[in-house]
Design a protein around this motif. Structure first.
Motif, PDB file in Angstrom:
ATOM      1  N   ARG A  92       0.860  -1.175   0.000  1.00  0.00           N
ATOM      2  CA  ARG A  92       0.000   0.000   0.000  1.00  0.00           C
ATOM      3  C   ARG A  92       0.901   1.231   0.000  1.00  0.00           C
ATOM      4  N   THR A  94       0.781   5.467  -0.288  1.00  0.00           N
ATOM      5  CA  THR A  94       0.065   6.732  -0.347  1.00  0.00           C
ATOM      6  C   THR A  94       1.105   7.786  -0.689  1.00  0.00           C
ATOM      7  N   GLU A 109      -1.701  -1.567  -4.066  1.00  0.00           N
ATOM      8  CA  GLU A 109      -2.415  -0.297  -4.225  1.00  0.00           C
ATOM      9  C   GLU A 109      -1.443   0.869  -4.200  1.00  0.00           C
ATOM     10  N   ASN A 111      -1.867   5.071  -4.232  1.00  0.00           N
ATOM     11  CA  ASN A 111      -2.695   6.269  -4.224  1.00  0.00           C
ATOM     12  C   ASN A 111      -1.767   7.455  -4.473  1.00  0.00           C
TER      13      ASN A 111
END
Length: 127
Positions: A92, A94, A109, A111
């Motif tokens: 993940r 970000t 993921e 972002n």
């Protein structure tokens, strides 16, 4: 037939254990494995071929600037992988990911933006 030059065999010189929290910037040479938490920026020494791996339990709250990144945990900040970034199924991110070569598993993921290293050196990317 084809032999992939992988940093997975790089020696781990620095280990951040699962019960450890590092507050402040982390600068290392060689290989670093994070099972715990780092609150700060993570960089490899200037001119060094650094290798960073972050396990499923590991997290980094800050930017990462390393040649090779193998991520299966959490990074809250930008990643600059000068050569290669591998994102596992539990990865993940970000923040933006700048890379030379990227490998993403199903389930990872991001972002933020994906930025190819050649595009960041002044070459214009046309859509």
């Amino acid at each position: 037939m084809f032999k992939r030059n992988s940093a997975k065999s790089a020696a781990i010189n620095t280990l951040i254990g699962a019960a450890t929290t590092v507050q402040g910037d982390l600068k290392f040479a060689g290989g670093c494995h994070v099972d715990g938490r780092v609150v700060g920026n993570v960089t490899s020494a200037v001119g060094a071929q650094g290798f960073l791996s972050v396990s499923e339990q590991g997290s980094i709250e800050g930017s990462v600037d390393v040649a090779h990144v193998l991520l299966n945990g959490l990074v809250s900040g930008d990643i600059v992988a000068r050569e290669r970034v591998e994102l596992g199924p539990k990865a993940r991110v970000t923040g933006n990911v700048q890379y030379g070569i990227i490998e993403m598993a199903l389930g990872a993921e991001i972002n933020g933006k994906l930025i190819h290293a050649a595009a960041s050196k002044g070459e214009e990317v046309k859509s």
